[in-house]
Design an enzyme around this catalytic site. Structure first.
Site, short mmCIF file in Angstrom:
data_model
loop_
_atom_site.label_atom_id
_atom_site.label_comp_id
_atom_site.label_asym_id
_atom_site.label_seq_id
_atom_site.Cartn_x
_atom_site.Cartn_y
_atom_site.Cartn_z
CG ASP A 269 -24.33 -5.07 111.10
OD1 ASP A 269 -24.87 -5.91 110.35
OD2 ASP A 269 -23.65 -4.11 110.69
CE LYS A 276 -20.87 -6.02 110.25
NZ LYS A 276 -20.15 -5.11 109.34
CD GLU A 348 -26.53 -2.83 109.30
OE1 GLU A 348 -25.76 -3.16 108.38
OE2 GLU A 348 -26.13 -2.28 110.34
NE ARG A 350 -25.19 2.53 103.81
CZ ARG A 350 -24.00 2.65 103.23
NH1 ARG A 350 -23.90 3.09 102.00
NH2 ARG A 350 -22.91 2.34 103.91
N1 BES Z 1 -22.20 -1.39 111.55
C1 BES Z 1 -21.38 -1.37 110.39
C2 BES Z 1 -20.29 -0.31 110.47
C3 BES Z 1 -19.25 -0.50 111.54
C4 BES Z 1 -18.08 -1.17 111.26
C5 BES Z 1 -19.45 -0.01 112.82
C6 BES Z 1 -17.14 -1.36 112.24
C7 BES Z 1 -18.49 -0.19 113.80
C8 BES Z 1 -17.33 -0.86 113.50
C9 BES Z 1 -22.23 -1.11 109.16
O1 BES Z 1 -23.51 -1.61 109.21
C10 BES Z 1 -21.55 -1.77 108.01
O2 BES Z 1 -21.45 -2.95 108.01
N2 BES Z 1 -21.13 -0.97 107.04
C11 BES Z 1 -20.46 -1.47 105.89
C12 BES Z 1 -21.04 -0.77 104.68
C13 BES Z 1 -20.59 -1.35 103.36
C14 BES Z 1 -21.14 -2.74 103.19
C15 BES Z 1 -21.05 -0.43 102.25
C16 BES Z 1 -18.98 -1.17 106.03
O3 BES Z 1 -18.65 -0.09 106.53
O4 BES Z 1 -18.18 -2.02 105.67
ZN ZN Z 2 -24.34 -1.82 111.06
MN MN Z 3 -23.60 -3.64 108.60
#
Ligand code: BES
Ligand code: ZN
Ligand code: MN
Length: 496
Positions: A269, A276, A348, A350
């Protein structure tokens, strides 16, 4: 893989055991260290151990491991004292203490041929917990240059009723199957994302089910597009490595219930165009921990012969930025017709989970449970060692209960209807982002849109799936395998 450790039982007294390492539990009762199985030691041995406990300041606290030469009185080379902590308030907490005490000891050893464990075992469930902990603590990540070799043979001392002969061996077999599932999950999480991508993940699933009663089928990109899986296609289209949806099926005869498990399998991701930050991005190879847990849970359910029908769904994609990547503001259509405005390509998980949840519920299972490293907000709320569970009240409570039995920490979280409006958009039925505060709950509410009226629970394991910090009891650095034990306990309960 390190699942070659032999597991055996003995009813011999620890004093008379010929072994490399004798592990003895030390409890902390009213603040004082108390030696487990003290009565079976000779007076001289007991005195020597007590002297060591005093000189070294051993407390018996959970997690404490003390290694000392065994001395001439014992037929072991090394004596390891492992803390079992204060008396437990309940049987399942007690079992988790045993798991951790055994795990701490095995994790602290390097290359012993035989390790013998003398811990307070009261019944077959305790025996299984000790065996699980010992095996889980024997995990060594591959490939790890600094890995200390695991024990070749683990021998468990028990004289408790119901732990000898067939019943004892059955408990060890269950422990081995559970531990192998956790180890397999850890291995997948630890793989590099250039090795593990949707296609190679699906190939590993095919390999893994060979010789079991699990059937596997894989939808490739073309089939996904034709089937209207707009979430998997949208997320996967930025990567040179296309998405996959893996379906696993275990159908024992006479099963009365059918449970569907759905796992998030983002093999890397990057965030996509909503990229990120560089710092910490390497951790996002763990974003497939949910799918890994589902795969190994279904296989273990078959190996255990649990009398419950299980369907597993692995939603596999790689989230990358590129000229073909989806854009913030794209509108996609999930399987079943719900439209989503993609406001942030980093939300992504969800999207791929929505497709898989729709596919899972189309088959009308009694219950659907999804597991995903879904939100950073999970870590803000509960940290790295406690996972969250949301969903319909009944299934959420079943998950909390199963987790307690299995010795994993899952905490119930609400799905407040009020937050749903924050995902409203004029462009589609729903946006993939809403209110920042309560972000874990917002993600849960998003997923709820795709399960219809199927009883459902959503497990967010974002923090607990990966241990960035130092090893603790039976949890190594890296992938933890969290969720597998809870899901297996839940399936066992559903079959009962
Ligand atoms: N895979 C991440 C969530 C995550 C973060 C898992 C840290 C493990 C460690 C997920 O896809 C994500 O990026 N979520 C975002 C959602 C936001 C953009 C609404 C998040 O949590 O920042
Ligand atoms: Zn993710
Ligand atoms: Mn993500």
């Amino acid at each position: 893989m390190h699942d070659v450790t032999d597991l055996t039982l003995t009813s011999k007294s620890p004093q008379r055991l010929t072994t490399d390492v004798l592990v003895v539990g030390v409890a902390e009762e009213s603040g004082k260290p108390v030696i487990e199985a003290a009565a079976s030691f000779s007076r001289a041995t007991r005195a020597a151990i007590e002297r060591a406990i005093t000189l070294l300041g051993v407390t018996g606290r959970a997690g404490e491991v003390t290694k000392i030469p065994a001395g001439a009185e014992l037929k072991a080379e090394l004596l390891v004292l492992t803390g079992t902590g204060a008396p437990a308030p309940s049987a399942h907490v007690g079992r988790e203490r045993l798991r951790r005490a055994a795990g701490s000891a095995l994790a602290a050893l390097s290359g012993p041929a035989r390790v013998s464990l003398a811990l307070p075992i009261g019944d077959a469930a305790d025996l299984q917990a000790v065996a699980e902990g010992a095996l889980l603590g024997s995990y060594r990540a591959v490939p790890a240059q600094d890995a200390q070799a695991a024990a070749e043979e683990i021998e468990i001392l028990t004289t408790a009723a119901g732990t000898s002969g067939k019943a004892g061996r059955a408990a060890l077999d269950r422990a081995r199957t559970v531990a192998e599932a956790v180890h397999g999950t850890r291995d997948l999480v630890n793989l590099s994302p250039n090795v593990l991508y949707p296609e190679s993940f699906a190939a590993r699933a095919r390999d893994l089910v060979k010789g079991t009663k699990v059937k596997v089928s894989v939808l490739e990109e073309k089939a996904l597009a034709e089937g209207g899986y707009g979430g998997l296609i949208g997320v996967g289209q930025g990567s040179a490595r296309g998405p996959r949806l893996v379906r696993l099926e275990y159908r024992p005869p006479r099963a009365r219930r059918h449970i569907a498990l759905v796992g998030k399998g983002i093999t890397f991701d990057s965030g996509g165009l909503s990229l990120k930050p560089a710092a910490g991005m390497e951790k996002m190879k763990n974003d497939m921990a949910g799918a890994a847990a589902v795969l190994h849970t279904v296989v273990a359910a078959a190996r255990l012969g649990l009398p419950v029908a299980v369907t597993g769904w692995l939603a596999l994609a790689e989230n990358m930025p590129s000229g073909s990547a989806q854009r913030p503001s794209d509108v996609i259509t999930i399987r079943g017709g719900t439209t989503v405005e993609v406001l942030n390509t980093d939300a992504e998980g969800r999207l791929v989970m929505a497709d898989a949840l729709v596919a899972a519920t189309e088959e009308k299972p009694d219950t659907v449970i999804d597991i995903a490293t879904l939100t950073g907000a999970q870590m803000v709320a509960l940290g790295n060692q406690v996972s969250a569970v949301m969903g319909t009240d009944d299934v959420r409570e079943l998950v909390v209960e199963a987790a307690g039995q299995a010795g994993e920490q899952f905490w119930p979280m609400p799905l407040p209807d009020e937050l749903r409006a924050s995902m409203n958009t004029p462009m589609a039925d729903i946006a993939n982002m809403g209110e920042r505060y309560g972000g874990m709950l917002v993600a849960g509410l998003f997923l709820r849109e795709f399960v219809g009226d199927t009883p459902w629970a959503h497990l967010d394991i974002a923090g607990p799936a990966f241990n960035d910090s130092t090893p603790r009891h039976y949890v190594p650095k890296g992938g933890t395998g969290v969720g597998v034990r809870t899901l297996l306990e839940l399936l066992a309960a559903a079959g009962a």
